[in-house]
Motif scaffolding. Structure first.
Motif, PDB file in Angstrom:
ATOM      1  N   GLN A  66       0.730  -1.126   0.051  1.00 14.12           N
ATOM      2  CA  GLN A  66       0.084   0.030   0.067  1.00 14.12           C
ATOM      3  C   GLN A  66       0.972   1.191  -0.089  1.00 14.12           C
ATOM      4  O   GLN A  66       2.091   1.369   0.252  1.00 14.12           O
ATOM      5  CB  GLN A  66      -0.969   0.000   1.197  1.00 14.12           C
ATOM      6  CG  GLN A  66      -0.175   0.307   2.670  1.00 14.12           C
ATOM      7  CD  GLN A  66       0.216  -0.899   3.267  1.00 14.12           C
ATOM      8  OE1 GLN A  66       0.539  -1.973   2.564  1.00 14.12           O
ATOM      9  NE2 GLN A  66       0.686  -0.719   4.478  1.00 14.12           N
ATOM     10  N   THR A  90       6.292  -0.226   9.289  1.00 16.74           N
ATOM     11  CA  THR A  90       4.844   0.267   9.484  1.00 16.74           C
ATOM     12  C   THR A  90       4.286  -0.310  10.814  1.00 16.74           C
ATOM     13  O   THR A  90       4.792  -1.488  11.178  1.00 16.74           O
ATOM     14  CB  THR A  90       4.340  -0.396   8.159  1.00 16.74           C
ATOM     15  OG1 THR A  90       4.301  -1.759   8.139  1.00 16.74           O
ATOM     16  CG2 THR A  90       4.987   0.008   6.976  1.00 16.74           C
ATOM     17  N   SER A  92       0.578  -0.760  13.574  1.00 16.54           N
ATOM     18  CA  SER A  92      -0.794  -0.364  13.629  1.00 16.54           C
ATOM     19  C   SER A  92      -1.087   0.835  14.211  1.00 16.54           C
ATOM     20  O   SER A  92      -2.478   1.348  13.957  1.00 16.54           O
ATOM     21  CB  SER A  92      -1.442  -1.439  14.397  1.00 16.54           C
ATOM     22  OG  SER A  92      -0.982  -1.671  15.450  1.00 16.54           O
ATOM     23  N   ARG A  94      -0.193   3.964  13.305  1.00 13.59           N
ATOM     24  CA  ARG A  94      -0.483   4.861  12.248  1.00 13.59           C
ATOM     25  C   ARG A  94      -0.688   4.388  10.894  1.00 13.59           C
ATOM     26  O   ARG A  94       0.433   4.087  10.218  1.00 13.59           O
ATOM     27  CB  ARG A  94       0.796   6.021  12.111  1.00 13.59           C
ATOM     28  CG  ARG A  94       0.929   6.762  13.633  1.00 13.59           C
ATOM     29  CD  ARG A  94       1.502   7.935  13.333  1.00 13.59           C
ATOM     30  NE  ARG A  94       1.188   8.500  12.361  1.00 13.59           N
ATOM     31  CZ  ARG A  94       0.949   9.812  12.051  1.00 13.59           C
ATOM     32  NH1 ARG A  94       0.666  10.540  13.117  1.00 13.59           N
ATOM     33  NH2 ARG A  94       0.681  10.522  10.955  1.00 13.59           N
ATOM     34  N   PRO A  95      -1.790   3.727  10.774  1.00 17.72           N
ATOM     35  CA  PRO A  95      -1.902   3.218   9.201  1.00 17.72           C
ATOM     36  C   PRO A  95      -1.849   4.078   8.139  1.00 17.72           C
ATOM     37  O   PRO A  95      -1.919   5.337   8.305  1.00 17.72           O
ATOM     38  CB  PRO A  95      -3.327   2.589   9.286  1.00 17.72           C
ATOM     39  CG  PRO A  95      -3.747   2.974  10.531  1.00 17.72           C
ATOM     40  CD  PRO A  95      -2.992   3.916  11.285  1.00 17.72           C
TER      41      PRO A  95
END
Length: 146
Positions: A66, A90, A92, A94-95
């Motif tokens: 993404q 990455t 969870s 701060r998606p």
């Protein structure tokens, strides 16, 4: 000399506030990405401002499965090229956002920590100097009009 030391009562907290202001983005990123997972990502865009004082990141976008926006831009590297592959963290917390492992190194906080320590010491020295200033005799108010 105590008059100039007394100025530490005002200047010390300013140093502490400056240190907190400059380190806040990195501290926030440390909490948001505490349990982050490393992923391979490709740099989609990297916007930099070049000046006589150096290069500063204005915005960096990565593509893993993404699209990810790079957080904590003050500590972002200034040499990412579009199309290069990097390891991003990455989480969870701060998606859609990521940081690079190099942004979370402890040396980024060394200067703000020194500034905060200096500010605290300056404040204590200022308070001590204010306490040692000579008092008027008999506790009379020197500003009083008779």
């Amino acid at each position: 000399m105590s008059g100039s030391q007394a100025a530490g009562v005002l200047a010390g907290p300013l140093f502490v506030l400056f240190a907190l202001g400059t380190s806040l983005p990195n501290i926030e990123a440390r909490f948001d990405f505490a349990g982050a997972h490393p992923v391979r990502a490709t740099v989609v865009s990297a916007d930099y401002r070049h000046s006589a004082r150096g290069t500063r990141a204005l915005g960096i976008v990565l593509a893993a499965p993404q699209t990810l926006v790079l957080d904590d831009l003050p500590s972002a590297p200034d040499d990412l090229d579009v199309g290069s592959t990097v390891t991003a963290l990455t989480g969870s917390g701060r998606p859609g956002h990521a940081v690079l492992p190099s942004q979370l190194r402890w040396s980024v906080l060394a200067f703000p920590a020194f500034m905060a320590l200096f500010g605290v010491l300056m404040t204590f020295a200022g308070v001590d100097a204010v306490r040692r200033l000579p008092r008027s005799p008999g506790g009379a108010d020197p500003e009083r009009w008779d």
